[in-house]
Design an enzyme around this catalytic site. Sequence first.
Site, mmCIF file in Angstrom:
data_model
loop_
_atom_site.group_PDB
_atom_site.id
_atom_site.type_symbol
_atom_site.label_atom_id
_atom_site.label_comp_id
_atom_site.label_asym_id
_atom_site.label_seq_id
_atom_site.Cartn_x
_atom_site.Cartn_y
_atom_site.Cartn_z
ATOM 1 C CE1 TYR A 1 -4.270 1.482 0.251
ATOM 2 C CE2 TYR A 1 -3.027 3.145 1.448
ATOM 3 C CZ TYR A 1 -4.168 2.751 0.777
ATOM 4 O OH TYR A 1 -5.205 3.639 0.629
ATOM 5 C CE1 TYR B 1 -6.018 5.735 -1.810
ATOM 6 C CE2 TYR B 1 -8.314 5.139 -2.171
ATOM 7 C CZ TYR B 1 -7.229 5.247 -1.342
ATOM 8 O OH TYR B 1 -7.330 4.851 -0.038
#
Lengths: 112, 377
Positions: B279, B329
């Site tokens: 991440y 995203y």
Amino acid sequence: MEVSACADCGHLFLPPGPCCPRCWSRRLAARAVSGNGRVWSFATYRRTYHPAMPAPYVVALVELDEGPRLISNVVGCAPEDVAIDMPVRVRFEEVGEFTLPRFEPLSGGGRS
Amino acid sequence: MSRRAVIAGVGHTAFGKFPDRTAWDLEAEAAAAAVADAGLRPADVDGLLTDPGAVQGILDGITPHFLRLGAQLGLDPTYTGSEILGGAGSVAIVERAALAVEAGLCEACLCVYGDSALSGADAYGYGRGDEAAFGFFGAAGLHALAARRHMHRYGTRPEHLGEVAVAARAYAARVPHAQKRGALGMDEYLASDPIVEPLRRLDCCLVSDGAAAVVVTTAERAAGSRRPAIPILGHAQAHSLSTYASPDHFDALPASRSGPEAFGRAGVAPADVDVALLYDCFTIVVLLQLEDYGFCEKGEAGPFVEGGRIGPGGSLPVNTSGGLLAEGYGGGMLHVIEAVRQLRGDAGDRQVADAEVALVSGHGLGMNTHATLVLGV
């Protein structure tokens, strides 16, 4: 300056809450602390997110000598002069209807 | 064995700015793509877990996100829910789907992330309660504290953060759907505007409209599919909710706890990982995770990434689709999908040769939440 203190285990903590975050006791009291601490880390805002806080300014995570940490600002010096582990002392500033605990360099002459 | 959880299907929308499309529309597209990829029909779906992004939110009045999406998809599942764990949410719902499938609570669980974050309200300038009074706005501020501390303690340099950004864009140039496909050089990175020092604009992830979905089912159920199903070998979560008082806040992420747990369940070690999907809301988080997952010693992530080590052709490929910094995203679900593609051998000219083990992480709400998946074939 005051922080929350657990009457059962002695833990000092911020922010205040309904119980001690270590032993869950609800026997809590406020305890006076020195207001002295050190910069644990800091961030220098170069972008203005809100008109009330025009950049540049320094947001710091301050570790009080007595242990608790809090988010605040380092004021009273240029952003370039802030450093990790720098000793700082609280100074209370009136901002509208609030009183904010901000920090200045401990060697900075004490304008509080 | 037959109830081992596998990821049988993946699907996503384009990522970018789509002001004429709602998050619901994007989520429906991603859901249909994932279910079709799994070789299933809508009626086969009996589990629905959702990760609505920060702008869409988990509640519309009193209606939770899973209920509204489920109604639109015509689902009557035996297992459902929505999670708000920030950037850990998508990895966490895939983990929860694996647990539900393995426990027999459902057979085919659709996991959906979606949001209209770029076209929607500005949820990224948020402040948290009293801290906003000090101008502590945005996730960048919190990660800047972590970056500054890492630099102070270990001598980590801006160029080390830049390695992460440069690698992400180098991979994204090979991804047709990536939001940022232009190459990025170190000089351009170092010249990018400071936002919240020590973070620059190019240390910060993209904001996107888009949706992504995966289908978790049993190995047995997936056996007839024409697409390879990817086993979930290990998974774990760890969280640090006591924020600044917690010893693993900033100095070590909760990944330092969830990583070993997930590796242990999977029976693998960091050295076995062929591709890492970490991440990457901010570049510093990739460096922290390389340490906290055990790819290098604490404090050594800066030197570890030098020389393009995590980029194309490097010895540890990280975020081979460009991640949040360049692909788009996707809440973390795109990381899951890229892991599946790598393990299927479907990653085109970014394919990691002989990829057999992939690590996927989710990290959210500042530094509070973390989830880990280990996938392997």
